[in-house]
Each structure stands twice: as C-alpha cells, then as structure tokens.
Design a protein around this motif. Structure first.
Motif, PDB file in Angstrom:
ATOM      1  N   ASP A   1      42.309  40.128  36.312  1.00 52.64           N
ATOM      2  CA  ASP A   1      43.125  38.919  36.994  1.00 52.64           C
ATOM      3  C   ASP A   1      44.181  39.953  37.905  1.00 52.64           C
ATOM      4  O   ASP A   1      44.877  40.852  37.355  1.00 52.64           O
ATOM      5  CB  ASP A   1      43.805  38.163  36.086  1.00 52.64           C
ATOM      6  CG  ASP A   1      44.710  37.346  36.828  1.00 52.64           C
ATOM      7  OD1 ASP A   1      44.676  37.335  38.063  1.00 52.64           O
ATOM      8  OD2 ASP A   1      45.433  36.388  36.135  1.00 52.64           O
TER       9      ASP A   1
ATOM     10  N   SER B   1      48.556  39.498  38.110  1.00 52.46           N
ATOM     11  CA  SER B   1      48.536  38.516  36.887  1.00 52.46           C
ATOM     12  C   SER B   1      49.938  37.887  36.574  1.00 52.46           C
ATOM     13  O   SER B   1      49.986  36.863  36.140  1.00 52.46           O
ATOM     14  CB  SER B   1      47.798  39.254  35.599  1.00 52.46           C
ATOM     15  OG  SER B   1      48.722  40.384  35.262  1.00 52.46           O
TER      16      SER B   1
ATOM     17  N   THR C   1      45.661  34.273  33.730  1.00 51.79           N
ATOM     18  CA  THR C   1      45.017  35.193  32.852  1.00 51.79           C
ATOM     19  C   THR C   1      44.560  34.274  31.448  1.00 51.79           C
ATOM     20  O   THR C   1      43.601  34.449  30.848  1.00 51.79           O
ATOM     21  CB  THR C   1      45.911  36.374  32.539  1.00 51.79           C
ATOM     22  OG1 THR C   1      46.325  36.972  33.754  1.00 51.79           O
ATOM     23  CG2 THR C   1      45.104  37.458  31.529  1.00 51.79           C
TER      24      THR C   1
ATOM     25  N   ALA D   1      44.973  42.186  32.807  1.00 51.45           N
ATOM     26  CA  ALA D   1      46.136  41.623  33.320  1.00 51.45           C
ATOM     27  C   ALA D   1      46.740  42.642  34.236  1.00 51.45           C
ATOM     28  O   ALA D   1      47.257  43.590  33.681  1.00 51.45           O
ATOM     29  CB  ALA D   1      47.226  40.747  32.601  1.00 51.45           C
TER      30      ALA D   1
END
Length: 184
Positions: free
Chosen positions: A42, A45, A51, A63
């Motif tokens: 992600d 994030s 996430t 993340a």
C-alpha cells in the motif's frame, strides 16, 4: 514524492469512514484481484485505513509511507499481523525485483507521480501483477483533496503507466477521483 505529503497533524481525517465514497473496500479488493497468499504494498499508506481493508485478504501487506510519524499513528491504532510497515518513497522501494504481486495507491498518486516512481514499481511488481491507483482527479470540483493544480487526469496516469511498461486494463474518471488498474 511530488508536491507535498499529507499533514500528519490532520491524520485523524484519514480514518474517516466517509473515505469509502471515493473507493469502497469491495471495489478496491475486486480491482486488486489477488490470491490469499499475495504480497501487496500500500503506497502512501498513512494511518493504514485502506491497508486494513486489504490485510485480511493477503499473505503480506506492506504499509509504505515516507513519513515515519504515520507509522507511529498506525501502530497506536493497531497494525494487523499480516502488515509490515516500511518507511520509503515510491521511487526507492526496498523490495527485490518482482517481489510484489500487486500494489495499491489510494489518494496518494499525486504525491509520487513521476518516471522514477513508476520505473521502480515496474521493477518491484512481478510480471502479471497489478497496480491499482485511485486518486483525486484534476477534473473534479476540488471540494476535497489537494489543490486541483497538483492533481492528474486518468489519461495522464494511464499514459505514464504505459510508458513505464504496464498495460492499462481499466481507466475511469469519477466525480472527484479516477481509478487506474495497470498490469505489469
């Protein structure tokens, strides 16, 4: 990163469930279309809002955020077992070649868009893997998100992904945002 990063002082707003009006959990998961053991990142994030949507459905979700303070806030909230936080910019990801099955970016493409970041994504996403991007559209009314002059249109994003070696499978404009799904 691009023009600026999200203000950590306003990070509470990243947890607003109203954000799902821009991209629902179901839409995001359908666009990713990865198996349960997938390795996903992600990008940008923040506090882990999206996430947390992806984490229960994959083997590992990184993340990735350039601001370590965002990871601190995410840890305070509680990071799921399948999530690992990574402090890095998209143009310099600490993953091996083809290490990711997919990547996603929700409302952060405007912060990192550029040749270096997309080349890096082409390196770390395996052949056949996807990058799902939802971001603020320059054509949107500008009621939320960054200033309109810091935004992109879906066609520009699709062209940039194509230039980086991706095949764009889906490119859609919405009222405030756009969705671009690109396969490596």
């Amino acid at each position: 990163m691009g023009f600026h990063t999200y203000d950590v002082e306003r990070a509470d707003a990243l947890e607003d469930p109203d954000r799902f009006r821009y991209c629902s959990a179901e839409e995001l998961l359908a666009a990713l279309a990865v198996p349960g053991d997938a390795v996903v990142a992600d990008l940008g994030s923040g506090t882990g809002f999206y996430t947390d949507v992806v984490a229960p459905h994959v083997g590992t979700c990184y993340a990735v955020d350039v601001q370590p303070e965002m990871h601190d806030l995410y840890r305070e909230k509680g990071v799921p077992e399948t999530v690992e936080t990574v402090t890095a910019g998209v143009e310099d990801l600490p993953f091996g070649d083809g290490a990711l099955d997919a990547a996603l970016s929700t409302m952060t493409y405007h912060e990192y868009a550029g040749e270096a970041a997309l080349s890096e994504l082409a390196r770390v996403v395996r052949p056949g893997g996807r990058v799902v991007t939802v971001d603020w559209s320059r054509h949107g009314p500008g009621e939320a998100g960054p200033p309109r002059d810091e935004r992109f249109v879906v066609g520009d994003a699709a062209t940039a992904f194509g230039d980086a070696g991706f095949v764009v499978e889906r490119a859609e404009s919405r009222r405030e945002t756009f969705l671009c799904v690109a396969r490596r």
